[in-house]
Design a protein around this motif. Structure first.
Motif, short mmCIF file in Angstrom:
data_model
loop_
_atom_site.label_atom_id
_atom_site.label_comp_id
_atom_site.label_asym_id
_atom_site.label_seq_id
_atom_site.Cartn_x
_atom_site.Cartn_y
_atom_site.Cartn_z
N ILE A 12 30.54 -13.19 -29.73
CA ILE A 12 30.20 -12.03 -28.94
C ILE A 12 28.87 -12.25 -28.21
N ALA A 13 28.58 -11.39 -27.25
CA ALA A 13 27.33 -11.46 -26.50
C ALA A 13 26.75 -10.05 -26.36
N ILE A 14 25.44 -9.99 -26.12
CA ILE A 14 24.73 -8.72 -25.98
C ILE A 14 24.09 -8.66 -24.60
N LEU A 15 24.19 -7.50 -23.95
CA LEU A 15 23.48 -7.28 -22.71
C LEU A 15 22.51 -6.12 -22.92
N GLN A 16 21.24 -6.47 -23.16
CA GLN A 16 20.22 -5.45 -23.35
C GLN A 16 19.76 -4.89 -22.01
N GLY A 17 19.03 -3.76 -22.08
CA GLY A 17 18.42 -3.19 -20.89
C GLY A 17 17.03 -3.77 -20.75
N VAL A 40 26.46 -15.44 -29.13
CA VAL A 40 26.25 -16.64 -28.32
C VAL A 40 25.27 -16.40 -27.18
N SER A 41 25.00 -15.12 -26.87
CA SER A 41 24.04 -14.81 -25.81
C SER A 41 23.44 -13.44 -26.07
N ASP A 42 22.11 -13.36 -25.93
CA ASP A 42 21.39 -12.10 -26.08
C ASP A 42 20.35 -12.05 -24.95
N ASP A 92 35.78 -18.51 -23.93
CA ASP A 92 36.56 -17.94 -25.03
C ASP A 92 35.84 -16.78 -25.71
N LEU A 93 34.85 -16.20 -25.03
CA LEU A 93 34.11 -15.08 -25.60
C LEU A 93 35.05 -13.95 -25.97
N CYS A 94 34.81 -13.35 -27.13
CA CYS A 94 35.69 -12.27 -27.58
C CYS A 94 35.21 -10.89 -27.15
#
Length: 335
Positions: free
Chosen positions: A166-171, A198-200, A223-225
């Motif tokens: 999974i990945a995170i998109l912060q503000g 895998v990404s923050d 292949d990100l879920c």
């Protein structure tokens, strides 16, 4: 119709219809309506161009029109300096209630304390300042993000057939809503060690920047879920990048927001697979109830400091209805 019928009966038996002009007092109703007379409420929003503040202000204006008190807005348009100046001026004007939408935890703290010390009851919206005040009404940012993180785990955990990526998109990381939300996210991930972030990265609440960040992450991780987003305004860029990569329906996009009608459109077209909504229409009703209680309390009586947290709900294609999201016209009408 019952009022008209009563007047007709009165006329038929020779009684004056004026006898029915006095409203019925159930023991508290007369005092309730009288408590609003001559009262003044002023709001300091982020900006009237921002939907949460505009929605709360619209709801308060409707309440003022119905109850007969004065309501106005001093719009600082995202400027903390302008907001502090407005609060300082209002301390001299002495409104009965000051409604403040904090931009951060520090900016208005001193001004809020000064207002409270001057006998003005201050209600804070959503973000709580470090200064205590009469009331706080808003979203529980921790649980909102916690439930969203749980939804990502439910979809992507290897225990449930996902690959855990999974990945995170912060503000912006130092924003209180972001900071509290990340605490919730990390708490959920600690309980699910099979998940791999895998990404923050942060996009500063900018959909264009979000699009750029997410497009790069998807190229590196085809292949990100799942993707965890913090705010639907920013996440529109996230969803666009997923769509352009041909991964809509394959990457589970989870977003959060105030449930404007456009958010439900994003759920309907598959851009958001899971949307955690702190519905501004409902938040407006909670605000109106809180302000109503304060205005009924005499100025020489202490109001015990309180918090009211509005509910948040998950919106997906499976449970979405016509009332899941709101429009400004609905808030104006009190729907």
């Amino acid at each position: 119709m019952r009022g008209l019928a009563a007047c007709a009966i009165a006329a038929a038996i020779g009684l004056s219809s004026a006898a029915f002009a006095e409203p019925y007092d159930d023991g508290t109703s007369k005092a309730f309506y009288e408590s609003f007379a001559g009262k003044k409420v002023v709001m300091i929003p982020y900006s009237m161009g921002e939907p949460i503040g505009a929605g709360i202000a619209t709801g308060l204006q409707r309440l003022a029109d119905e109850r007969g008190f004065s309501f106005s807005v001093r719009d600082p348009n995202w400027s903390i300096d302008q907001g502090v100046q407005a609060i300082s001026q209002l301390i001299n004007e002495k409104p009965d209630v000051l409604v403040v939408q904090n931009i951060d935890m520090q900016g208005y703290a001193r001004a809020i304390k000064q207002a409270e010390d001057a006998g003005i009851r201050v209600v804070q919206i959503n973000v709580k300042s470090i200064a205590k005040s009469t009331g706080h009404i808003g979203v529980d940012w921790y649980w909102n993000a916690y439930r969203t993180a749980e939804a990502i785990v439910a979809k992507c955990s290897p225990k449930n057939g996902g690959n855990g990526k999974i990945a995170i998109l912060q503000g912006t990381p130092n924003n209180p809503t972001n900071f509290i939300g990340m605490k919730a996210f990390k708490d959920v991930m600690e309980a699910n060690p099979d998940m791999v972030v895998v990404s923050d990265q942060a996009a500063d609440w900018d959909p264009s920047k979000a699009h750029s960040v997410v497009a790069t992450v998807l190229r590196q991780n085809p292949d990100l879920c799942g993707y965890f987003g913090f705010w639907d305004g920013q996440d529109s860029g996230l969803a666009a990048a997923v769509r352009e990569a041909g991964l809509t329906g394959k990457v589970f996009v989870a977003s959060q927001g105030g449930a404007e009608r456009s958010a439900c459109d994003m759920v309907a077209n598959g851009s958001y697979d899971y949307y955690r909504a702190y519905n501004v229409r409902e938040l407006s009703k909670v605000m109106n109830a809180g302000v109503s209680v304060i205005l009924q309390t005499p100025a020489d009586e202490t109001v015990r400091p309180f918090s009211l947290y509005s509910e948040s709900r998950a919106i997906t294609k499976d449970n979405m209805t016509g009332s899941s999201c709101w429009s400004m016209d609905e808030i104006k009408a009190g729907l």
